[in-house]
Enzyme design. Structure first.
Site, PDB file in Angstrom:
ATOM      1  N   GLU A 147      -5.572  -2.319  -3.483  1.00 23.35           N
ATOM      2  CA  GLU A 147      -4.190  -2.544  -3.898  1.00 23.35           C
ATOM      3  C   GLU A 147      -3.974  -4.044  -3.800  1.00 23.35           C
ATOM      4  O   GLU A 147      -4.083  -4.617  -2.715  1.00 23.35           O
ATOM      5  CB  GLU A 147      -3.202  -1.813  -2.995  1.00 23.35           C
ATOM      6  CG  GLU A 147      -1.752  -2.086  -3.382  1.00 23.35           C
ATOM      7  CD  GLU A 147      -0.753  -1.724  -2.301  1.00 23.35           C
ATOM      8  OE1 GLU A 147       0.418  -1.475  -2.641  1.00 23.35           O
ATOM      9  OE2 GLU A 147      -1.125  -1.714  -1.106  1.00 23.35           O
ATOM     10  N   ASP A 198      -5.578  -1.054   1.457  1.00 22.92           N
ATOM     11  CA  ASP A 198      -4.151  -1.305   1.297  1.00 22.92           C
ATOM     12  C   ASP A 198      -3.854  -2.806   1.280  1.00 22.92           C
ATOM     13  O   ASP A 198      -4.364  -3.571   2.108  1.00 22.92           O
ATOM     14  CB  ASP A 198      -3.407  -0.643   2.466  1.00 22.92           C
ATOM     15  CG  ASP A 198      -1.916  -0.883   2.431  1.00 22.92           C
ATOM     16  OD1 ASP A 198      -1.261  -0.376   1.513  1.00 22.92           O
ATOM     17  OD2 ASP A 198      -1.412  -1.593   3.333  1.00 22.92           O
TER      18      ASP A 198
END
Length: 585
Positions: free
Chosen positions: A300, A265
């Protein structure tokens, strides 16, 4: 901040210094607390002093049994193990001794190639009425029968409370107890792999949640005093012990839970000035871990940087540029981060279908700063494309899905394009059946933290005036319940399920073999009308040709060719799609 010296390579839990590890009849316990004056192990009601090494790690070996509760007593305060594999209860109480690495796996799973990937992003708590690993395990064959080849679990590291997205976890090694036990998570993984599904886990290495992160108190060296992220104090990745905490976590999930990959993330918030960036080291350590199957690392990264993919250790990155182009083309929205894509969304989609990213460092309309670097040299599978994600749906004030915001015919065309283009497609839970229920932001905070979360959530939408001022209370249970999928119109869901099944069958049978033959040159993507596109992707064994109408037919009637899949008539319908798979003779 410290100068980092890479540790010796290794991938076994016996080399891990964080947490509790079984060693025969005894267990080894370790904690990094360089500022602490005293640290003791609390086990079975008794305390045993721990010894401090020169680098700030405290350790002790003691006889213990699986299932016993333990904690660390740091300068008189009893705290859970930050690397606990399981908690006895909530994040504030003692940890529990478990050994996920002892599992004897069945099935001889050898993984799958990345070109096979059709990802299904899943929130365990909402995927089934029970919201558990055990209930999800029973649904794996259904997903596989639809053509899904990988599930991506939103984060499962334990946080405080029963409900949440998972991104505010504070114990990243411990599966959230509302979902089930470590063993039940392993059983779900085994069930998924038995059905042919890869299992990818979303992990959060850029921050800890606001409730129960005791590292701030007894190991302030874990964080940088002078730098903050949107979620609080930045983590100091120059510290060797800090790097090991997260690298060991990655290896732990891959090794002890037999996962097929991780999605990291918001790596743009993982700032590391070390000569050898922690993310590069993590990728190298995973690559060198000797795992018996392909392992896929995904990022990401809002920066649109190809650097990590260029290392060969990371296979892909989430591609928000593709999402934004499709979303704006279908909805016309132009506020907030959609603004740069509102100038010419069809033109942006042409770029995304050609090169992957849209923003590669060039000037953009209405945007002062530039973002990204050229990434057209990367394989098309280096981009995970999506029409919906937990972020893009759930970070709307009212959590509307794309089908609720635009013409359903256009959404079907976008669905067909997503599932047949040679990038890696990802569906968000429910999208495969045309889900219309919202996916809202929800959590389970109390008191002052609940108030701050409500107020902060409302402030997030100051750039999205059309959303209005009423934002559902994220702490209310009804906000969570309103986000449940699969409770809509049965006929509508069956229509979409059939569409998804047909598209994924075509992908598996005709498109993936082309992809595995290798790219044979750049994509040829042209605009054929104000809102019409023609795309051709060449491969060693053939080519893939798509014609896409997202609001208007092409200016000139397309040349007649055999077509393997159609939605509408691309010659005349404003929303239409045609795909031809042409193998070389």
């Amino acid at each position: 901040m410290s100068t980092h010296t890479p540790p010796a390579r290794g991938n076994t839990s016996s080399q891990s210094r964080w947490g509790a590890h079984r060693d025969g009849e005894r267990w080894r316990f370790g904690l990094w607390a360089p500022s602490a004056k005293t640290v003791a192990l609390w086990l079975d009601g008794a305390e045993t002093a721990m010894e401090r090494d020169d680098d700030g790690f405290w350790s002790v070996t003691a006889p213990a049994e699986t299932g016993q509760d333990y904690a660390f007593v740091i300068d008189g305060e009893r705290r859970p193990d930050p690397a606990a594999r399981q908690q006895a209860g909530d994040v504030h109480g003692p940890s529990r001794l478990v050994d996920p690495g002892a599992r004897e796996w069945s099935g001889g799973w050898k993984g799958r190639a990345w070109e096979d990937a059709v990802i299904y992003e899943m929130h365990v708590g909402l995927f089934t009425p029970e919201g558990t690993f055990k209930a999800a395990a029973a649904k794996m064959k259904d997903l596989a029968a639809l053509g899904i080849t990988a599930i991506e679990l939103m984060p499962v590291g334990q946080w405080q409370g029963a409900r949440g997205w998972g991104y505010d976890g504070v114990l990243p090694y411990a599966p959230h107890p509302s979902y089930g036990t470590p063993e039940e998570m392993q059983e779900m993984v085994e069930a998924a792999q038995a059905a042919g599904l890869m299992v990818i886990l979303d992990v959060v290495y850029n921050h800890f949640g606001p409730d129960g992160a005791y590292l701030h108190a007894y190991a302030p060296e874990f964080f940088e005093e002078e730098r903050h992220t949107p979620w609080g104090a930045a983590i100091d990745f120059t510290e060797p012990a800090v790097r090991e905490f997260f690298i060991e976590n990655a290896l732990y999930w891959l090794r002890d839970y037999r996962l097929d990959g991780l999605r990291l993330d918001a790596v743009h918030q993982i700032i590391d000035p070390s000569p050898h960036h922690v993310l590069v080291e993590l990728g190298e350590r995973v690559r060198d871990a000797g795992l018996d199957r392909p392992v896929h690392l995904i990022t990401e990264d809002e920066r649109n940087e190809p650097e990590l993919r260029d290392t060969g250790c990371y296979v892909a990155s989430w591609n928000d540029d593709y999402h934004h182009s499709v979303h704006v083309a279908l909805t016309g929205e132009s506020e907030g981060y959609y603004a740069p894509f509102a100038h010419d969304p069809i033109g942006d989609l042409v770029l995304a279908l050609t090169r992957g990213h849209v923003e590669e460092g060039q000037p953009r309309h209405g945007k002062e700063t530039r973002r990204g670097r050229p990434a057209g040299h990367l394989p098309w599978t280096a981009f995970v494309n999506s029409n919906q994600t937990h972020d893009q749906v759930g970070n709307r004030a009212l959590g509307e899905r794309l089908i609720s915001l635009s013409d359903p015919r256009g959404v079907e065309v976008a669905h067909a394009l997503l599932l047949t283009a040679p990038f890696v497609p990802m569906l968000f839970m429910g999208e495969e059946v045309g889900e219309t229920a919202p996916f809202l932001f929800f959590c389970d905070h109390d008191g002052e933290l609940a108030r701050l979360t409500r107020e902060g959530r409302a402030r997030e939408f100051k750039d999205f005036l059309s959303f209005g001022e009423e934002v559902p209370d994220p702490n209310a249970k009804q906000t969570f319940e309103a986000s449940r999928p699969f409770e809509g119109d049965a006929d509508q869901m069956e229509h979409w399920r059939d569409l998804t099944r047909r598209l994924l069958s075509l992908r598996a049978e005709r498109i993936v073999p082309l992809m595995k033959s290798g790219r044979a040159g750049p994509a040829r993507v042209t605009r054929t009308g104000p809102r019409a596109i023609s795309a051709c992707w060449p491969f060693a064994k053939g080519e893939l040709v798509a014609r896409i109408n997202l609001g208007s037919p092409p200016d000139t009637t397309p040349t007649s060719e055999p077509e393997d899949f159609t939605l509408g008539d691309v010659a005349v319908d404003p929303f239409a799609f045609a795909l031809t798979v042409s193998p070389h003779k």
